[in-house]
Design a protein around this motif. Structure first.
Motif, PDB file in Angstrom:
ATOM      1  N   PHE A 121       0.828  -1.202   0.000  1.00 17.09           N
ATOM      2  CA  PHE A 121       0.000   0.000   0.000  1.00 17.09           C
ATOM      3  C   PHE A 121       0.869   1.261   0.000  1.00 17.09           C
ATOM      4  O   PHE A 121       0.609   2.213  -0.761  1.00 17.09           O
ATOM      5  CB  PHE A 121      -0.925  -0.009   1.217  1.00 17.09           C
ATOM      6  N   LEU A 122       1.893   1.280   0.818  1.00 14.88           N
ATOM      7  CA  LEU A 122       2.775   2.451   0.874  1.00 14.88           C
ATOM      8  C   LEU A 122       3.529   2.634  -0.439  1.00 14.88           C
ATOM      9  O   LEU A 122       3.710   3.758  -0.917  1.00 14.88           O
ATOM     10  CB  LEU A 122       3.738   2.318   2.056  1.00 14.88           C
ATOM     11  N   LEU A 123       3.962   1.528  -1.041  1.00 15.25           N
ATOM     12  CA  LEU A 123       4.615   1.603  -2.352  1.00 15.25           C
ATOM     13  C   LEU A 123       3.627   2.077  -3.421  1.00 15.25           C
ATOM     14  O   LEU A 123       3.961   2.905  -4.266  1.00 15.25           O
ATOM     15  CB  LEU A 123       5.198   0.244  -2.724  1.00 15.25           C
ATOM     16  N   MET A 124       2.410   1.555  -3.357  1.00 15.18           N
ATOM     17  CA  MET A 124       1.366   1.930  -4.328  1.00 15.18           C
ATOM     18  C   MET A 124       1.058   3.419  -4.259  1.00 15.18           C
ATOM     19  O   MET A 124       0.952   4.091  -5.286  1.00 15.18           O
ATOM     20  CB  MET A 124       0.105   1.123  -4.049  1.00 15.18           C
ATOM     21  N   THR A 125       0.912   3.940  -3.045  1.00 17.42           N
ATOM     22  CA  THR A 125       0.582   5.367  -2.906  1.00 17.42           C
ATOM     23  C   THR A 125       1.742   6.243  -3.376  1.00 17.42           C
ATOM     24  O   THR A 125       1.516   7.297  -3.972  1.00 17.42           O
ATOM     25  CB  THR A 125       0.208   5.711  -1.456  1.00 17.42           C
ATOM     26  N   ARG A 126       2.962   5.792  -3.131  1.00 19.63           N
ATOM     27  CA  ARG A 126       4.109   6.570  -3.598  1.00 19.63           C
ATOM     28  C   ARG A 126       4.203   6.528  -5.121  1.00 19.63           C
ATOM     29  O   ARG A 126       4.427   7.555  -5.761  1.00 19.63           O
ATOM     30  CB  ARG A 126       5.412   6.044  -2.967  1.00 19.63           C
ATOM     31  N   GLU A 127       4.027   5.355  -5.701  1.00 16.27           N
ATOM     32  CA  GLU A 127       4.127   5.200  -7.156  1.00 16.27           C
ATOM     33  C   GLU A 127       3.051   5.976  -7.903  1.00 16.27           C
ATOM     34  O   GLU A 127       3.269   6.409  -9.035  1.00 16.27           O
ATOM     35  CB  GLU A 127       4.038   3.702  -7.511  1.00 16.27           C
TER      36      GLU A 127
ATOM     37  N   GLN B  12     -12.112  -3.271  -6.216  1.00 19.21           N
ATOM     38  CA  GLN B  12     -11.742  -3.756  -4.883  1.00 19.21           C
ATOM     39  C   GLN B  12     -10.460  -4.593  -4.917  1.00 19.21           C
ATOM     40  O   GLN B  12     -10.406  -5.716  -4.401  1.00 19.21           O
ATOM     41  CB  GLN B  12     -12.904  -4.538  -4.259  1.00 19.21           C
ATOM     42  N   PHE B  13      -9.433  -4.026  -5.506  1.00 19.65           N
ATOM     43  CA  PHE B  13      -8.116  -4.650  -5.485  1.00 19.65           C
ATOM     44  C   PHE B  13      -7.461  -4.404  -4.126  1.00 19.65           C
ATOM     45  O   PHE B  13      -7.556  -3.294  -3.577  1.00 19.65           O
ATOM     46  CB  PHE B  13      -7.212  -4.035  -6.559  1.00 19.65           C
ATOM     47  N   ILE B  14      -6.787  -5.407  -3.592  1.00 17.90           N
ATOM     48  CA  ILE B  14      -5.897  -5.151  -2.475  1.00 17.90           C
ATOM     49  C   ILE B  14      -4.634  -4.498  -3.045  1.00 17.90           C
ATOM     50  O   ILE B  14      -4.422  -4.466  -4.262  1.00 17.90           O
ATOM     51  CB  ILE B  14      -5.564  -6.445  -1.701  1.00 17.90           C
ATOM     52  N   ALA B  15      -3.797  -3.956  -2.173  1.00 14.57           N
ATOM     53  CA  ALA B  15      -2.671  -3.136  -2.629  1.00 14.57           C
ATOM     54  C   ALA B  15      -1.719  -3.897  -3.550  1.00 14.57           C
ATOM     55  O   ALA B  15      -1.259  -3.361  -4.567  1.00 14.57           O
ATOM     56  CB  ALA B  15      -1.913  -2.585  -1.421  1.00 14.57           C
TER      57      ALA B  15
END
Length: 319
Positions: A149-155, A175-178
């Motif tokens: 999730f943290l990588l996804m939000t940064r990317e 409704q994908f998980i991170a």
């Protein structure tokens, strides 16, 4: 009396997690500490001596009839047809690119978020932190998802604290998980960013890509009802059942399988729970792929049946 809570950063396990991803992924420690500090975690209470907590009684399994009644509704079918019509060009393009039927894409969106109308109201970061460091059985899984999730939000230049989703951390239209967002989401409208929160075009392409990457057999069959004798009922599972043995193998076991199914086709058998006698189905590879989206056989069957009803009504509306 309310349990005592403290900022997440005051827990050693959280500090170790922050240090780990700072080292492995070059995050800014001060920025991470700031957002983690805004989440409160419960302090574990020591059990009183001599008292043991009673184990929770397992919840009864929802019957297939009850389960499908939640999803196979006139409203969901009608709205699925409307969604398909409103996004016809995009859905046709996804079907052509990934060879995943249009009605399957639409049905998944219908089951997951009612075509984007119910994406969830739970703060995703808070959900993942609580499940990673609280008293949850799958803590290791959620720690991996928290990192994703943290990588996804940064990317994707997304503010972690503003994202909302399901009670278990699933997000957006599909409704994908991170981890799924990072691995399967695509920029289907080619605007230079991936947005599954407000862009149905990216969501449509991403669902089709998800099934394609899980080796969906192009327009292959999904399932057929089958009657099994008491001697053969043991081959049908309530849990996920991957097709490993071919039709010839099952015919040699004495199962009566429709003659139009080739001997080399791999099959599996499932049971859908009912109050008296479970419903039994013969399933093909694509049914197993549907269970990669959600491991519950009832979910996969609901998606399959909803897709058929939506397609039937969509075709009727064309004439």
């Amino acid at each position: 009396m309310n349990a005592k809570t403290l900022p997440a950063t005051q827990f050693q396990s959280v500090q170790k997690f922050i240090d780990k991803i700072v080292k492995e992924h070059n995050f800014n420690k001060d920025e991470l500490s700031l957002i983690f500090s805004q989440i409160k975690l419960k302090v574990a209470e020591k059990p009183k001596k001599g008292k043991k907590s009673k184990p929770k009684a397992p919840r009864p399994t929802m019957t297939w009839n009850k389960y499908k009644s939640l999803f196979l509704t006139d409203e969901r079918i009608n709205n699925g047809v409307k969604f398909w019509q409103s996004n016809l060009t995009t859905i046709n393009r996804a079907q052509k690119k990934y060879n995943v039927p249009a009605e399957i894409i639409v049905a998944i969106l219908g089951i997951e978020t009612s075509y984007g109308n119910k994406k969830g109201t739970h703060p995703t970061f808070k959900t993942l932190v609580e499940r990673s460091f609280g008293n949850y059985r799958r803590r290791n899984f959620y720690k991996k998802e928290l990192q994703s999730f943290l990588l996804m939000t940064r990317e994707n230049t997304l503010p972690p604290l503003s994202i909302k989703g399901s009670y278990a951390g699933a997000m957006g239209y599909p409704q994908f998980i991170a981890s799924s967002y990072r691995h399967y989401a695509v920029d289907f409208n080619q605007d230079g960013k991936i947005d599954l929160f407000s862009d149905p075009i990216d969501a449509i392409g991403s669902i089709a890509n998800y099934f394609d990457k899980h080796q969906w057999h192009d327009f292959g069959e999904i399932a057929r009802p089958i009657s099994l004798s008491s001697a053969h009922l043991k081959y049908a599972k309530r849990s996920t059942n991957k097709p490993k043995k071919n039709t010839q193998y099952w015919r040699n076991k004495g199962l009566s399988i429709d003659p139009d199914i080739p001997n080399k086709t791999k099959l599996a058998f499932i049971r859908l729970p009912q109050q008296k006698i479970d419903e039994t189905w013969l399933t093909f590879w694509n049914f197993y792929v549907l269970t990669r989206y959600n491991h519950d056989n009832r979910y996969a069957m609901a998606a399959y049946k909803l897709s058929k009803k939506i397609k039937q009504q969509f075709n009727q509306n064309k004439y």
